[in-house]
Design a protein around this motif. Structure first.
Motif, PDB file in Angstrom:
ATOM      1  N   ARG A   1     -15.016 -18.268 -24.912  1.00 44.02           N
ATOM      2  CA  ARG A   1     -14.275 -17.994 -23.898  1.00 44.02           C
ATOM      3  C   ARG A   1     -14.864 -17.239 -22.904  1.00 44.02           C
ATOM      4  O   ARG A   1     -14.243 -16.923 -21.604  1.00 44.02           O
ATOM      5  CB  ARG A   1     -12.681 -17.822 -24.010  1.00 44.02           C
ATOM      6  CG  ARG A   1     -12.008 -18.703 -24.675  1.00 44.02           C
ATOM      7  CD  ARG A   1     -10.311 -18.398 -25.051  1.00 44.02           C
ATOM      8  NE  ARG A   1      -9.809 -17.952 -23.940  1.00 44.02           N
ATOM      9  CZ  ARG A   1      -9.655 -16.724 -23.557  1.00 44.02           C
ATOM     10  NH1 ARG A   1      -9.604 -15.757 -24.375  1.00 44.02           N
ATOM     11  NH2 ARG A   1      -8.919 -16.441 -22.190  1.00 44.02           N
TER      12      ARG A   1
ATOM     13  N   THR B   1      -9.746 -21.851 -31.535  1.00 48.65           N
ATOM     14  CA  THR B   1      -9.749 -20.976 -30.404  1.00 48.65           C
ATOM     15  C   THR B   1      -8.611 -21.026 -29.622  1.00 48.65           C
ATOM     16  O   THR B   1      -8.299 -20.045 -28.941  1.00 48.65           O
ATOM     17  CB  THR B   1     -11.016 -21.420 -29.641  1.00 48.65           C
ATOM     18  OG1 THR B   1     -11.968 -21.385 -30.482  1.00 48.65           O
ATOM     19  CG2 THR B   1     -11.139 -20.689 -28.275  1.00 48.65           C
TER      20      THR B   1
ATOM     21  N   PRO C   1      -7.219 -17.278 -28.817  1.00 49.62           N
ATOM     22  CA  PRO C   1      -8.001 -17.147 -27.785  1.00 49.62           C
ATOM     23  C   PRO C   1      -8.885 -15.568 -27.671  1.00 49.62           C
ATOM     24  O   PRO C   1     -10.087 -15.802 -27.269  1.00 49.62           O
ATOM     25  CB  PRO C   1      -7.356 -17.289 -26.480  1.00 49.62           C
ATOM     26  CG  PRO C   1      -5.899 -16.996 -27.069  1.00 49.62           C
ATOM     27  CD  PRO C   1      -5.714 -17.014 -28.524  1.00 49.62           C
TER      28      PRO C   1
END
Length: 184
Positions: free
Chosen positions: A14, A82, A86
């Protein structure tokens, strides 16, 4: 360490934290993580389930589609992990998500096939069960642990994501002559 470099780290995917290897494209870890394992038992257990269920799913899809399917299940399982974790900086490793995808496809394609499970009271006894029951119990167990033990160092949501992905991908990728639900 290979797990940190090639494992899937949600916060790195991310772009919340920098990757451990400058210049290495982080999205590649959505595949590489599935080829690393914590130890021999981790590797052998994944390969045992792949051996039991994989050949039939490969027959239903064909070898080229099966490779695409397996890698897609790994990617989608990693994305599921994910999505739920996160900000995790711990690396996810192992083929469990991709193998769970194979198991998801197996449930849809061969739910009535008999799978031998070792049932143990005093000595192990091979007990034939319909795949739908055995894999259904496995799926419920994964969901239970995903909610009950979210902080465990196990990719429960990768397992769930792989299972769902495999079931959904099996529908369009199966050969035309292969019926869903074992033809029933």
């Amino acid at each position: 360490e290979a797990a940190v470099v090639y494992g899937l780290i949600p916060a790195v995917i991310r772009n919340v934290v920098p990757g451990p290897l400058p210049g290495f494209p982080e999205p590649v870890t959505l595949v590489t993580y599935a080829f690393l394992h914590a130890n021999w038992l981790h590797l052998l257990s994944n390969m045992l389930f792949l051996w039991i269920f994989g050949d039939n799913v490969e027959d239903a899809l064909g070898p080229v589609k099966f490779v695409f399917f397996y890698l897609a299940c790994a990617v989608l399982a990693g994305l599921a992990h994910t999505l739920v974790n996160p900000d995790s900086i711990g690396p996810l490793i192992g083929a469990s998500g991709a193998v769970a995808g194979v198991m998801g496809a197996y449930i849809l394609l061969y739910p009535h096939a008999r799978v031998y499970v070792l049932f143990r009271i005093v000595i192990p006894i091979p007990l034939p069960l319909p795949a739908m029951w055995m894999l259904g119990v496995w799926a419920v167990t994964q969901l239970f642990y995903a909610f009950a033990m979210p902080d465990e160092p196990v990719g429960w949501w990768a397992h769930v994501g792989g299972l769902v992905s495999g079931a959904l991908l099996a529908i369009p990728l199966r050969r035309r002559e292969v019926p869903l639900f074992g033809g029933r």
